[in-house]
Write an enzyme that holds these catalytic residues in place. Sequence first.
Site, PDB file in Angstrom:
ATOM      1  N   HIS A 280       0.807  -1.222   0.000  1.00 27.89           N
ATOM      2  CA  HIS A 280       0.000   0.000   0.000  1.00 27.89           C
ATOM      3  C   HIS A 280       0.840   1.271   0.000  1.00 27.89           C
ATOM      4  CE1 HIS A 280       0.825   0.062   4.339  1.00 27.89           C
ATOM      5  NE2 HIS A 280       0.320   1.283   4.385  1.00 27.89           N
ATOM      6  N   LYS A 284       5.779   5.603  -1.464  1.00 28.24           N
ATOM      7  CA  LYS A 284       6.642   6.397  -0.593  1.00 28.24           C
ATOM      8  C   LYS A 284       8.110   6.318  -0.984  1.00 28.24           C
ATOM      9  CE  LYS A 284       3.980   7.043   3.628  1.00 28.24           C
ATOM     10  NZ  LYS A 284       3.817   6.720   5.055  1.00 28.24           N
ATOM     11  N   ASP A 362      -4.164   0.882   8.571  1.00 28.87           N
ATOM     12  CA  ASP A 362      -3.070   1.826   8.310  1.00 28.87           C
ATOM     13  C   ASP A 362      -2.972   2.860   9.426  1.00 28.87           C
ATOM     14  OD1 ASP A 362      -1.075   3.204   6.494  1.00 28.87           O
ATOM     15  OD2 ASP A 362      -2.617   4.755   6.582  1.00 28.87           O
TER      16      ASP A 362
END
Length: 424
Positions: A280, A284, A362
């Site tokens: 997910h 980043k 999350d």
Amino acid sequence: MEFPKEDVCVDMHRVLFEIAYALDAVGYDEIYHGHRVAYIAYSCAMRMGWSEEKAHKAFALGLIHDCGVSENSELDVLLTSFIPQETQRHCIKGYELLQACEPLNHFAIPILYHHTDWRQLSEIPDISDDDKQLSALIFLADRVDYLQCSRPYDSYGNVTSESKRYIAAELSANAGTIFNPSIVESMNELLTCDDFWFSMELRHIENLSSQFVHAFANRSQTGLEESICVAELFAQIVDAKSSFTYQHSNHVARLAEYLAGKLGYSPQTCRMLYLAGLIHDIGKLKTPSSILHKPDQLTDDEYCCIKRHATDSRHALENMFKDSLVIDWAANHHERLDGSGYPLGLTAKQLDGPSRLVAVTDVFQALTQSRPYRAGLSLEKTLRILEELVDDGKLDRQVFDCISANREVCYRISTGCEYLAEPA
């Protein structure tokens, strides 16, 4: 709880390119290094008359050859010296990562030896001649890219004739000792070809690879468990950028799978949610480390960089997973039921149960995990914050209630403690 039966698969062709992009994001000053090494190796292999299958494998190895690099100091060594020292660590790590990833384990041996001097490599028993030649070619291609990047270009951005002569002289001076002499001979012939240099650009390299089939024979698409293997490899690469991000993804994955089971999802969907948790935050990799680790409040521009990672994740996943529910489940983790999330501003009607589950896990994991700039919050404080978000219509109540009912186990999973089975 059932979702349409889906045979999750990952496109290994695109995975190799995404690994190369990921390695660029880890810290290379000179981006697209893996692409260029792949192109140089493939071009030289074809000039030597290797089979297309073997040349395609050389291309694939070039893309991922530095997958074991995990520290900026290792990058500095590779990028500041023609014959780098202390390269064994990243070669061994790359070998171990690939060996553990079944869809890619046939690349492990050449990666292990891709910085081994030819004199030593040629004498090592129990390695096939093909693997020795592939290792030697990747070593040479890697060093050609180092040399051309370290030399000044002409006023139009092209490699100068003087630089070409310099590179050829450096290779020849080390032929038979560090480099395979027959490969050096073919490489030096290649260096005199203008088209070779003019074609060393990203668009051509990606288009070139679309012709390849043999390098990925019977491996171009894989099932769910093999896809998870690839995702775990990516998690290790993310660790080179930020160890807390790596741990975050792993713990979100475990927590999502656990909660999915408690909520009655099918075993297949539970595993798909584990996969979604692993991948997910892949976007980043493109977020500057200074922003990821910033202890103070983010500026508007910095927050914009943070928000971008969700879109970057979606694009990377769309390249690897074709038309899979997992893409949405992973990429929607910052969407909120009231439409206040990002990057799409989706609302409750547009967010299915698994997307909601990943979003809650999350937040829960991020709050409980210690970061370089703060300690993780207690279970009680984390649950209070989550409940406020649920009451405000941002997060799913059913998932929150499941976490609350299994709070101790969820907290242990989220914080990386050893998992203890619940009493029967």
